[in-house]
Structure formats: C-alpha cells, structure tokens
Design a protein around this motif. Sequence first.
Motif, mmCIF file in Angstrom:
data_model
loop_
_atom_site.group_PDB
_atom_site.id
_atom_site.type_symbol
_atom_site.label_atom_id
_atom_site.label_comp_id
_atom_site.label_asym_id
_atom_site.label_seq_id
_atom_site.Cartn_x
_atom_site.Cartn_y
_atom_site.Cartn_z
ATOM 1 N N CYS A 8 -70.229 14.068 6.867
ATOM 2 C CA CYS A 8 -71.057 13.165 6.073
ATOM 3 C C CYS A 8 -72.396 13.808 5.732
ATOM 4 O O CYS A 8 -72.865 13.736 4.582
ATOM 5 C CB CYS A 8 -71.264 11.851 6.826
ATOM 6 S SG CYS A 8 -72.183 10.608 5.895
ATOM 7 N N ILE A 12 -73.750 14.437 1.879
ATOM 8 C CA ILE A 12 -74.953 13.768 1.386
ATOM 9 C C ILE A 12 -76.051 14.777 1.072
ATOM 10 O O ILE A 12 -76.694 14.718 0.003
ATOM 11 C CB ILE A 12 -75.441 12.730 2.407
ATOM 12 C CG1 ILE A 12 -74.466 11.554 2.473
ATOM 13 C CG2 ILE A 12 -76.832 12.223 2.035
ATOM 14 C CD1 ILE A 12 -74.847 10.506 3.492
ATOM 15 N N ASN A 103 -73.744 7.375 9.772
ATOM 16 C CA ASN A 103 -72.863 8.278 9.022
ATOM 17 C C ASN A 103 -71.441 7.735 8.966
ATOM 18 O O ASN A 103 -70.756 7.847 7.935
ATOM 19 C CB ASN A 103 -72.852 9.666 9.672
ATOM 20 C CG ASN A 103 -74.152 10.412 9.506
ATOM 21 O OD1 ASN A 103 -74.951 10.500 10.425
ATOM 22 N ND2 ASN A 103 -74.393 10.941 8.327
ATOM 23 N N LEU A 107 -69.872 7.080 5.306
ATOM 24 C CA LEU A 107 -68.737 7.889 4.859
ATOM 25 C C LEU A 107 -67.524 7.025 4.550
ATOM 26 O O LEU A 107 -66.833 7.239 3.541
ATOM 27 C CB LEU A 107 -68.393 8.933 5.917
ATOM 28 C CG LEU A 107 -67.287 9.934 5.556
ATOM 29 C CD1 LEU A 107 -67.659 10.704 4.298
ATOM 30 C CD2 LEU A 107 -67.021 10.887 6.697
ATOM 31 N N LEU A 111 -69.941 5.685 0.639
ATOM 32 C CA LEU A 111 -69.901 6.898 -0.187
ATOM 33 C C LEU A 111 -69.070 6.710 -1.455
ATOM 34 O O LEU A 111 -69.523 7.094 -2.550
ATOM 35 C CB LEU A 111 -69.380 8.076 0.638
ATOM 36 C CG LEU A 111 -69.304 9.409 -0.113
ATOM 37 C CD1 LEU A 111 -70.697 9.885 -0.493
ATOM 38 C CD2 LEU A 111 -68.603 10.477 0.734
ATOM 39 N N SER A 131 -63.143 9.960 2.326
ATOM 40 C CA SER A 131 -63.522 8.662 2.892
ATOM 41 C C SER A 131 -62.308 7.921 3.426
ATOM 42 O O SER A 131 -62.320 7.406 4.552
ATOM 43 C CB SER A 131 -64.225 7.817 1.828
ATOM 44 O OG SER A 131 -64.491 6.515 2.300
#
Length: 460
Positions: A8, A12, A103, A107, A111, A131
């Motif tokens: 993650c 990001i 996270n 995720l 996301l 994901s």
Amino acid sequence: MHIEKNVCDNIINTLLGTDKKSKDNLNSRLDLQALGIRSDLHPIEVEDKFYLPPAPYSMTSEEKKLFCKVLNGVKFPDGYASDIRRNVQVNEKKIIGLKSHDNHVILQQLLPLAVRRILPENVSAALVRVSNFFKQIYSPVIRVSDMQKLEAEIAETICLLEKIFLPSFFTIMIHLMVHLPAQARIAGPVHFRNMYPGERNDEGLPMEVQSTTPFFRNIGRGLAGKYCVALDHKTWLQAHRYVLFNYDNIDPYLNKHIDYLSSTGLQNKHEIDRVHHETFHEWFRLHVTEIGDDEPEEIKILAKEPIMAANKYNSYTINGFNFHTQSYDEGRPVQSSGVSLMDKWVRTDQFGITTVNFKHLFNTGDNISDEPFILASQAIQVYYVQDPVDTEWFAVRQSKPRDLYNMSETEKDDLGNDTEVSIILPDVHPNSTMNISVEETVFVRTDIDGIIVEANKPKT
C-alpha cells in the motif's frame, strides 16, 4: 500484514510522487536508460535539470488533490477503522502517519474508489486487482480451490504491474504477494493470524436479544436513545404490510389472496398486484378469523395486527453491526447510518464498484404504498464515499461484522472432509479481474505533462 502495508505504501507514495518515498524518481528513470528499456520514459536533460515524461500512473496536481479528497471525505462505521482524514493533507497532496490497519482499509476499500475516475483504465484495473487480491486473502472464510486460483491470478496481476510501473517499484514485498495464497492454504485464513486489534473481538460478540415471538428469530439490542413513539395510521400500515409480506410462511396466504382477487373479475396483472398490496392485510385478518383454531399460532399472532406504538433507538446493534440514526451521526467522525439498498438509481462500473444517487429516492414513506421499513434481521451495514468527479453519486462499500461467518449446512458438512477445507469465499464482481492484453497497456500518458527535476548532486 507487513506485506500489505508495504504494498500500500509503495502504491500511494508512487502515485502521489511523495518526496524520497516514491519509487519513480530520477534514479529510476536513469536505470531504464541504462537497461535500454521503456525509452518513452527515459529522462531528457534540459540544461542542468531533467525532464521526466509522464508514466501511465502519473497524475497532475489537480488529480492528486482529487485522490486525496476521496480519502479525506470518508467516514467509516463506528469501530470499523480509525479516522484517516487526520492523515490526509489535501492541499499538500500528502498522506502521512498511516498505521498498518489504515493501510489495510485503504488498500482493500478505498484505493479502487480513488483511482477509477483519475487514472487510465488499464492502470486502474491492475490496482483494483491488487485490492481484490488482498480482500480475498483477508476473508475470514476461504476455500482451498479458490486460493489455488488466486495464486495464478496474482502472478498475472504482477505481470500487469510490471508493464505499468518501473522496475524500482518491485521491492521484495511486491514479489512476496505471490506466496500469500499458498501460505493461506497451509496456515489458514490470514484473518486469524494478523495483529489488528480492530479485526478481533476478544470479549466475544455483543449480546443480542432473542425474540419471544416465533417469527422474529433475532431482534438485536438497543444501545442508546430509547424512546416510545405513537404511530400514525400510514406508518403503522407500512410496517405491518412489510412484516406480513416478508414472513417466511406467508406464501400460501399470498397465493390464496391473489386467487381470490382473480375470481372477482380483475384481469390485469398490474392491477391485481396493486390491490393485493393494498388490501392483503385486511383480507388476511378476516381470513384467519374465519378459519379459527385450524391456523398455526404464529399466523394467529400476525393476524391480530400490531399496536399503534413502537420503541425507537438512536443506536442499535443487530447482525454484528452498530447502527445509528442520521441525526445521531451528525457531528461525529463515523458513518453508521448506511443500510444496503437496490433501486434503478444504482449502477455498477467496469471495476465492480456500485454507486448510488441520493437525489432520486423512492420508498421514502410519503405515499401509503411505499415500503420505507425493513426487518432488523435484514439490515446490512454500508458506508458511502462520494465520487470525486460526479459528486451526485456515492460509491457503496459494505462493512463486515466482526467474527460472524455465513456458512451453509453443505459447507459445514464439507468441513469433515480430510482432503479439502471447504468454506465460503465472498463474491467478487467478475469484472474486477479484467483481462488486459499487452496491446492495451499504455506506457506513457499523453494527456498530461511530465515534471522537471533537479540533477542529482554528487555526494561529498
């Protein structure tokens, strides 16, 4: 747990171009040049600086702000996750101080919502596959055969990522994803082996009150704000109808009433359905009264009709979820008032993400024929995340109750088989693992500009 956090963070930081944390920098581009690959992304020297062409995952300053706004606008159900809005700096286009569970939630849940309207489709699809991979791996119930299939799918997903991201993106943690399905087959679901306190319930499930009536198996438990209200006739009738039409053993009586309406001369099916919905409760009461003692006890209870008063709560627990009223949620950092729904103003995109439009509501309760109620046992909690582009639409994300598992009798019987553990895996939209051919892969974004970076200064 640590693999998920590092994956993650990699994604990001690279998407946002976080200084000193992004896997796309001048050194990464110089590596491409040294390897003689991805020539479209090679750095271009401009005087004493370098121009870096935009990669497929590159975003403009405004797109990065949209990405951050999605995360900054999320309110989770009570007890589901921490308030990550504190970690999102929209104007600075930064996300800082994330914990492992932050996270975990980003995720698996956020996301896909943040990238689907910003990045090219092939990039979004690859990230959605990552994901969904972790979402399935972290399911509290798994099937061995599905883990075997997932093992092949994650290898394909990493191949897709290799065509999108630079070689520097692929740290050891990215490659370790390949081994997670095999680990789950050997050691069991990750859900029972991670260290997230929020994912455990060490004190057991909250007590839910068992009903004294034969047709409500579980009525949950009120948590806060109990008060008694008098029902008007319209509200009383709407609630009574819904209970009747959703009782498990009511079908024979529904069919009898439809046959009765057909015998009165009604021919049009739409008209029969309308009259059936409007008059069944009265016909049912008279019908059961005429038959008398021959009917089961629960049918007699239903036929007596409810009283014109009800208890209301600001907070209620049922099916492992804590629900709040909208007014109780106001001013609070949580969103626990969402209940799942389906209507024509619901759509699902190519990534399997469902969105709803709250400006077009039906069954609001204004009309006597509306159905604004559900049974408590039918309540499934969801939360909504506003679309960053089309702000009238909200993505629907389902909250999962802690330590509750939906296992059919067949699945339970299969558990006795020594050759394979057979447990239900959550459904994933078929388009969530999109097949993307090599020809469809975009190696550089042509709709945005690249960035200018300073040349690396030699160390002294």
